[in-house]
Design a protein around this motif. Structure first.
Motif, PDB file in Angstrom:
ATOM      1  N   GLY A 151       0.873  -1.163   0.000  1.00  8.16           N
ATOM      2  CA  GLY A 151       0.000   0.000   0.000  1.00  8.16           C
ATOM      3  C   GLY A 151       0.912   1.215   0.000  1.00  8.16           C
ATOM      4  N   THR A 152       0.560   2.255  -0.728  1.00  4.63           N
ATOM      5  CA  THR A 152       1.459   3.402  -0.838  1.00  4.63           C
ATOM      6  C   THR A 152       0.705   4.718  -0.724  1.00  4.63           C
ATOM      7  OG1 THR A 152       3.334   4.286  -2.094  1.00  4.63           O
ATOM      8  CG2 THR A 152       1.364   3.717  -3.354  1.00  4.63           C
ATOM      9  N   THR A 153       1.449   5.795  -0.539  1.00  6.31           N
ATOM     10  CA  THR A 153       0.894   7.115  -0.307  1.00  6.31           C
ATOM     11  C   THR A 153       0.087   7.631  -1.497  1.00  6.31           C
ATOM     12  OG1 THR A 153       2.815   7.647   1.062  1.00  6.31           O
ATOM     13  CG2 THR A 153       1.473   9.490   0.296  1.00  6.31           C
ATOM     14  N   ALA A 154      -1.113   8.121  -1.239  1.00  2.00           N
ATOM     15  CA  ALA A 154      -1.891   8.887  -2.211  1.00  2.00           C
ATOM     16  C   ALA A 154      -2.191  10.241  -1.583  1.00  2.00           C
ATOM     17  CB  ALA A 154      -3.183   8.161  -2.573  1.00  2.00           C
ATOM     18  N   ALA A 155      -1.590  11.281  -2.122  1.00  3.28           N
ATOM     19  CA  ALA A 155      -1.774  12.632  -1.578  1.00  3.28           C
ATOM     20  C   ALA A 155      -2.541  13.495  -2.568  1.00  3.28           C
ATOM     21  CB  ALA A 155      -0.421  13.261  -1.250  1.00  3.28           C
ATOM     22  N   ASP A 156      -3.523  12.905  -3.242  1.00  2.66           N
ATOM     23  CA  ASP A 156      -4.310  13.610  -4.262  1.00  2.66           C
ATOM     24  C   ASP A 156      -5.397  14.456  -3.593  1.00  2.66           C
ATOM     25  OD1 ASP A 156      -5.393  11.196  -3.378  1.00  2.66           O
ATOM     26  OD2 ASP A 156      -6.464  10.801  -5.243  1.00  2.66           O
ATOM     27  N   LEU A 157      -4.949  15.531  -2.967  1.00  3.82           N
ATOM     28  CA  LEU A 157      -5.815  16.381  -2.155  1.00  3.82           C
ATOM     29  C   LEU A 157      -5.757  17.823  -2.640  1.00  3.82           C
ATOM     30  CD1 LEU A 157      -4.682  14.888   1.270  1.00  3.82           C
ATOM     31  CD2 LEU A 157      -6.824  14.406   0.074  1.00  3.82           C
ATOM     32  N   PRO A 158      -6.780  18.625  -2.339  1.00  6.09           N
ATOM     33  CA  PRO A 158      -6.845  19.996  -2.864  1.00  6.09           C
ATOM     34  C   PRO A 158      -5.648  20.869  -2.499  1.00  6.09           C
ATOM     35  CG  PRO A 158      -8.966  19.346  -1.971  1.00  6.09           C
ATOM     36  CD  PRO A 158      -8.011  18.261  -1.597  1.00  6.09           C
TER      37      PRO A 158
END
Length: 345
Positions: free
Chosen positions: A222-229
């Motif tokens: 599992g890896t980082t998802a920083a798809d944030l505003p």
């Protein structure tokens, strides 16, 4: 549901028993050999044509958590982090402590009592405690031992558009993929390794890869998802729903280009969604595996995980399904003779 059971199980680094028992029961009828090594890795083997490459698939069982370091006179529990935890998210979180899963809440000085400068920075671990409702040290000592682990009390649930909410998707989502693959049959030697203590230094992977000495390895993560505003697109690392992430380089390894290119080729041919992991500081079990013995060609397939290393994370279940399909197709490629047995020349 298996992912629910894996997510809600307690498996802080060094205490992976509950997770290991769930996995062992789930796969025992699908493998030829199954054992637990001295460090706690669950190692399974499926026989196949020994003239073909020996593949090791690895996913880690452990999760971040807290270790009880002291019990105060009024019964509160002091603690230290196990693995990388953001201190800012700890206050008011519900936890389960020790083998008896004693319920508790992480507390701190009320904001009304904090000085202005205290409110501007994250509270240090020495300013936090776990409250289990005890009135005294003696009462807490009947329930808790020093060294007991605490994990977040988070329930699994599916929300929104095929999104799963829960804890420890890093790396129970990888464990789930590995379980699914082990239920398939391939005509080459296949080792599945559910590793321990990844979050505190990839320790399980080190001993397992030395023991097995595979011709090549894939790490399922599992890896980082920083798809944030508030994040720029180049800082997203990965994006939920864009498929599994392939690593080119991270903080512990540069992946084997031959395996990486084959994974890309499979995705293009089978029309499987994929993306590249763009964040390079963190490491995985691949960092330990690829340095074992004279070196093991290794690559990483990751499922994007939003709010990773926190009490509650989110994953897109389509990303998980696509990651599993990719691993399955890669195994079929080995079965068809897509790689030689000489360290994939």
């Amino acid at each position: 549901m298996l992912l629910k059971r894996l997510s809600e199980a307690v498996g802080v680094s060094g205490c992976e028993n509950e997770v290991r028992n769930i996995i062992r029961e789930e796969i025992k009828d699908y493998v030829d050999e199954i054992r637990t090594d001295a460090l706690g890795n669950l190692i399974v083997y499926k026989k196949g044509n020994k003239d073909k490459p020996k593949l090791m698939l690895a996913a880690h069982m452990d999760e971040i958590g807290l270790m009880i370091s002291d019990i105060t006179e009024d019964g509160l529990l002091s603690f230290k982090p196990v693995g990388g935890i953001d201190k800012r998210i700890l206050v008011s979180k519900r936890v389960l402590v020790g083998k008896k899963k004693i319920k508790g809440v992480i507390g701190a000085k009320a904001i009304h009592l904090q000085k202005p400068d205290e409110r501007k920075k994250p509270l240090d671990y020495k300013e936090l405690y776990i409250d289990i409702g005890s009135k005294s040290k003696e009462e807490s000592e009947k329930l808790i031992n020093l060294g007991d682990m605490a994990t977040f009390d988070t329930k699994y649930k599916e929300i929104g558009s095929n999104i799963a909410k829960g804890k420890a998707f890093d790396d129970r989502i990888g464990c789930l993929s590995l379980i699914r693959i082990l239920k398939e049959d391939y005509d080459f030697p296949l080792y599945g390794v559910f590793t321990v203590q990844e979050e505190v230094g990839t320790r399980g992977a080190k001993v397992a890869s030395w023991d097995i000495n595979p011709d090549l390895a894939l790490v399922l993560e599992g890896t980082t998802a920083a798809d944030l505003p508030d994040a720029k697109e180049e800082g997203y690392s990965t994006v939920l729903g864009d498929g599994p992430a392939l690593t080119i380089m991270d903080g512990s390894t540069i992946v084997d280009k031959r395996i990486l290119n084959k994974l890309i080729e499979i995705c293009e041919k089978k029309e499987l969604k994929y993306q590249f992991r763009r964040f390079t500081k963190a490491g995985t079990d691949a960092g330990a595996i690829h340095l074992s013995r004279e070196g093991i060609p290794t690559a990483i397939i990751s499922v994007p995980c939003r709010y990773i290393h926190s009490p509650v994370s989110l994953v897109n279940l389509d990303d998980y399904k696509t990651a599993t399909k990719l691993v399955h197709n890669f195994c079929q490629e080995i079965e068809r003779g897509g790689f030689s047995n000489e360290k994939i020349n």
